[in-house]
Design a protein around this motif. Structure first.
Motif, PDB file in Angstrom:
ATOM      1  N   THR A 114     -44.239  24.621  42.773  1.00  0.00           N
ATOM      2  CA  THR A 114     -45.153  24.270  41.688  1.00  0.00           C
ATOM      3  C   THR A 114     -44.916  25.229  40.536  1.00  0.00           C
ATOM      4  O   THR A 114     -44.889  26.447  40.729  1.00  0.00           O
ATOM      5  CB  THR A 114     -46.623  24.375  42.147  1.00  0.00           C
ATOM      6  OG1 THR A 114     -46.813  23.542  43.290  1.00  0.00           O
ATOM      7  CG2 THR A 114     -47.574  23.945  41.048  1.00  0.00           C
ATOM      8  N   LEU A 158     -42.568  23.059  48.813  1.00  0.00           N
ATOM      9  CA  LEU A 158     -43.029  22.474  47.566  1.00  0.00           C
ATOM     10  C   LEU A 158     -43.046  23.584  46.526  1.00  0.00           C
ATOM     11  O   LEU A 158     -43.586  24.671  46.767  1.00  0.00           O
ATOM     12  CB  LEU A 158     -44.436  21.891  47.731  1.00  0.00           C
ATOM     13  CG  LEU A 158     -45.043  21.234  46.499  1.00  0.00           C
ATOM     14  CD1 LEU A 158     -44.260  19.971  46.131  1.00  0.00           C
ATOM     15  CD2 LEU A 158     -46.496  20.886  46.740  1.00  0.00           C
ATOM     16  N   GLN A 191     -44.386  19.668  39.896  1.00  0.00           N
ATOM     17  CA  GLN A 191     -44.024  20.019  41.265  1.00  0.00           C
ATOM     18  C   GLN A 191     -42.710  19.363  41.636  1.00  0.00           C
ATOM     19  O   GLN A 191     -42.372  18.292  41.117  1.00  0.00           O
ATOM     20  CB  GLN A 191     -45.106  19.557  42.253  1.00  0.00           C
ATOM     21  CG  GLN A 191     -46.418  20.269  42.074  1.00  0.00           C
ATOM     22  CD  GLN A 191     -47.464  19.811  43.078  1.00  0.00           C
ATOM     23  OE1 GLN A 191     -47.597  18.628  43.346  1.00  0.00           O
ATOM     24  NE2 GLN A 191     -48.188  20.768  43.640  1.00  0.00           N
ATOM     25  N   GLU A 243     -45.120  28.853  42.246  1.00  0.00           N
ATOM     26  CA  GLU A 243     -45.651  28.953  43.602  1.00  0.00           C
ATOM     27  C   GLU A 243     -44.759  28.148  44.529  1.00  0.00           C
ATOM     28  O   GLU A 243     -44.434  26.998  44.254  1.00  0.00           O
ATOM     29  CB  GLU A 243     -47.078  28.434  43.692  1.00  0.00           C
ATOM     30  CG  GLU A 243     -47.660  28.609  45.078  1.00  0.00           C
ATOM     31  CD  GLU A 243     -49.122  28.200  45.181  1.00  0.00           C
ATOM     32  OE1 GLU A 243     -49.652  28.273  46.293  1.00  0.00           O
ATOM     33  OE2 GLU A 243     -49.721  27.806  44.164  1.00  0.00           O
ATOM     34  N   SER A 254     -46.434  26.162  36.779  1.00  0.00           N
ATOM     35  CA  SER A 254     -47.561  25.893  35.882  1.00  0.00           C
ATOM     36  C   SER A 254     -47.600  26.918  34.763  1.00  0.00           C
ATOM     37  O   SER A 254     -47.183  28.058  34.926  1.00  0.00           O
ATOM     38  CB  SER A 254     -48.886  25.898  36.654  1.00  0.00           C
ATOM     39  OG  SER A 254     -49.062  27.122  37.323  1.00  0.00           O
ATOM     40  N   MET A 309     -47.857  21.580  34.122  1.00  0.00           N
ATOM     41  CA  MET A 309     -47.850  21.718  35.573  1.00  0.00           C
ATOM     42  C   MET A 309     -46.927  20.644  36.127  1.00  0.00           C
ATOM     43  O   MET A 309     -47.021  19.472  35.733  1.00  0.00           O
ATOM     44  CB  MET A 309     -49.251  21.554  36.163  1.00  0.00           C
ATOM     45  CG  MET A 309     -49.417  22.107  37.576  1.00  0.00           C
ATOM     46  SD  MET A 309     -48.771  21.115  38.906  1.00  0.00           S
ATOM     47  CE  MET A 309     -49.909  19.777  38.968  1.00  0.00           C
ATOM     48  N   CYS A 353     -46.174  33.417  45.390  1.00  0.00           N
ATOM     49  CA  CYS A 353     -46.476  33.162  43.995  1.00  0.00           C
ATOM     50  C   CYS A 353     -45.930  34.290  43.128  1.00  0.00           C
ATOM     51  O   CYS A 353     -46.041  35.470  43.505  1.00  0.00           O
ATOM     52  CB  CYS A 353     -47.993  33.036  43.824  1.00  0.00           C
ATOM     53  SG  CYS A 353     -48.482  32.438  42.217  1.00  0.00           S
TER      54      CYS A 353
END
Length: 94
Positions: free
Chosen positions: A6, A4, A15, A46, A8, A13, A88
């Motif tokens: 992500t 996944l 995904q 991330e 932001s 934000m 990250c």
């Protein structure tokens, strides 16, 4: 391996799911803001793996029971779900 992604940033934000290929690469869908390009600025990316029980069977065999074969700084352990990977990085888009 299922992952996944992500992304932001300030007031943003989103995904996307992706799958890692055998050569270690992956491609996700494009990130946008309601169909338009993202604004310039600093964003946090991330990348995290799904828990082992949600991975394809061939991947589960490589990872071992509850991810016991996952090691390194990006591996984290959860008592209930086992090990997962998480990375990250902060990026700047111009």
């Amino acid at each position: 391996m299922n992952i996944l992604i992500t992304l932001s940033g300030k007031n943003y934000m989103a995904q996307a799911k992706a799958q890692i290929a055998k050569d270690g690469s992956f491609i996700s869908e494009k990130f946008s803001s309601y169909g338009t390009a993202l604004k310039a600025g600093t964003y946090k990316v991330e990348i995290s793996s799904s828990i082992v029980s949600l991975q394809p069977v061939d991947v589960q065999k490589l990872l071992g029971s509850k991810g016991r074969n996952l090691v390194g700084m990006s591996a984290s352990d959860d008592f209930v779900n086992g090990k997962t990977l998480s990375y990250c990085k902060e990026i700047t888009m111009t």
